[in-house]
Design a protein around this motif. Sequence first.
Motif, PDB file in Angstrom:
ATOM      1  N   SER A 167       0.857  -1.189   0.000  1.00 16.02           N
ATOM      2  CA  SER A 167       0.000   0.000   0.000  1.00 16.02           C
ATOM      3  C   SER A 167       0.889   1.235   0.000  1.00 16.02           C
ATOM      4  O   SER A 167       1.452   1.613   1.048  1.00 16.02           O
ATOM      5  N   VAL A 168       1.017   1.859  -1.166  1.00 19.47           N
ATOM      6  CA  VAL A 168       1.855   3.055  -1.282  1.00 19.47           C
ATOM      7  C   VAL A 168       1.258   4.179  -0.448  1.00 19.47           C
ATOM      8  O   VAL A 168       1.952   4.885   0.290  1.00 19.47           O
ATOM      9  N   THR A 169      -0.067   4.351  -0.568  1.00 15.15           N
ATOM     10  CA  THR A 169      -0.835   5.265   0.267  1.00 15.15           C
ATOM     11  C   THR A 169      -2.151   4.571   0.607  1.00 15.15           C
ATOM     12  O   THR A 169      -2.394   3.434   0.177  1.00 15.15           O
ATOM     13  N   ASP A 170      -3.021   5.256   1.336  1.00 10.50           N
ATOM     14  CA  ASP A 170      -4.323   4.675   1.652  1.00 10.50           C
ATOM     15  C   ASP A 170      -5.158   4.460   0.398  1.00 10.50           C
ATOM     16  O   ASP A 170      -6.062   3.615   0.394  1.00 10.50           O
ATOM     17  N   PHE A 221      -8.682   7.929  -6.927  1.00  8.83           N
ATOM     18  CA  PHE A 221      -8.182   9.282  -7.127  1.00  8.83           C
ATOM     19  C   PHE A 221      -9.194  10.353  -6.719  1.00  8.83           C
ATOM     20  O   PHE A 221      -8.880  11.548  -6.730  1.00  8.83           O
ATOM     21  N   ALA A 222     -10.419   9.959  -6.386  1.00  2.92           N
ATOM     22  CA  ALA A 222     -11.434  10.886  -5.901  1.00  2.92           C
ATOM     23  C   ALA A 222     -12.398  10.112  -5.014  1.00  2.92           C
ATOM     24  O   ALA A 222     -12.363   8.885  -4.964  1.00  2.92           O
ATOM     25  N   ALA A 241      -7.776  -2.568 -18.243  1.00  2.00           N
ATOM     26  CA  ALA A 241      -7.917  -1.267 -17.597  1.00  2.00           C
ATOM     27  C   ALA A 241      -9.379  -1.082 -17.198  1.00  2.00           C
ATOM     28  O   ALA A 241     -10.290  -1.325 -18.004  1.00  2.00           O
ATOM     29  N   THR A 242      -9.612  -0.653 -15.948  1.00  2.00           N
ATOM     30  CA  THR A 242     -10.959  -0.513 -15.406  1.00  2.00           C
ATOM     31  C   THR A 242     -11.134   0.861 -14.785  1.00  2.00           C
ATOM     32  O   THR A 242     -10.272   1.323 -14.040  1.00  2.00           O
ATOM     33  N   LEU A 243     -12.256   1.502 -15.120  1.00  2.00           N
ATOM     34  CA  LEU A 243     -12.654   2.764 -14.500  1.00  2.00           C
ATOM     35  C   LEU A 243     -13.943   2.517 -13.731  1.00  2.00           C
ATOM     36  O   LEU A 243     -14.903   1.966 -14.280  1.00  2.00           O
TER      37      LEU A 243
END
Length: 367
Positions: A256-259, A295-296, A327-329
């Motif tokens: 986990s690089v960040t949360d 990212f949001a 790739a998934t959004l």
Amino acid sequence: MTHLRKSLLAVSIAAVCAAPVFAEDKMPVKPGIPTLGQIMDASGIKTSGYIDTSYTYLSGTGKFNPSGTANRVFDTERNSFNLNMVDVTVSALPTKGFGGLVEVSAGSDAKAITAAGTTNDEFDVTQAYVHFANGPLMVIAGKYVTLSGAEVIRGPDNLNFSRSILFGYAIPFTHTGVRGYYTFSDSMKFIVGVNNGWDVQNTSAVAPSDGKTLEASVALAPIKPLSVSVVGYYGDALVGTYGAPRSLVDVVATYSVTDNLSVTLNADVAKQDDALAPGADAKWSGLAAYVGWKFAEQWRVAARAETFNDKDGYRTGLAQKWSEVTATLAFLPSASTELRGEVRYDKSDVATAFNMPDGTTDDNQYS
């Protein structure tokens, strides 16, 4: 007279409006009736579930050449709206004492994970086991999901919509047997078990191979951002008319690089003895990498890249090196709903690996 009528009318309306207030002040308040969910929660019983529905388009037929078997795990329909899964789980898993869990599923995904010894339709008892816990020890007995792999049967718990090649061809889905967990600390857990085999519920369905499969796993968290799981399986699987040893080593590491940002690697190495002929073994291996980024508040993206080497053609029916990128959004319009859009590209080193709708073959397929 008109003024008198208006006055009487006003008094009547006031009396009608005042009557309920007077009555409510004098009558006792009726106690609320608890809902079924409140009753179950109070009893320590928890319920959960999900509905998974989709539209899929594949450039190919979704089948291998020349076997004609599906090359995708669940999303095998070429151009279709799908009911993938309706899942309901009911559980009571106390931290001390006995409990249990039952998970039932229906839909096209349920048909794909059906274990040997059960009916092959769009309904599956995915898990059903008795549970016992006492301190750091936990034991379950019945049917449960595999320890191996970076992905799971439950679609919402995966980063991508489509399942990986490794999930479908390198590892099992479920086991039936007994499994024990022992937690030494927050950073170390051991798991051991004895099962009927890979995706086998009743051994009578794969007779005469009634030997058992041993499983063992160690889960480590040496530092806070890193978790590592190493899993091993060894035991008889049906080969022709007799049982022969099958082995698997599966490693999953997540950092986990960040949360909101994580990276995962999954590696598998497996072998089936006597698969090609007496004394001639079949081997397969694979490697997958995942990145997930929220990212949001309501948006996230995920990417997966993997390669699978079915060098003897034992798992896919075709001796090949098969790779894919996805790739998934994803958008979360509410806390309980997620909408996913996904593109995927599959490539084989065999020029005729995938069947096309026009009757030709190709070495690639996109969806």
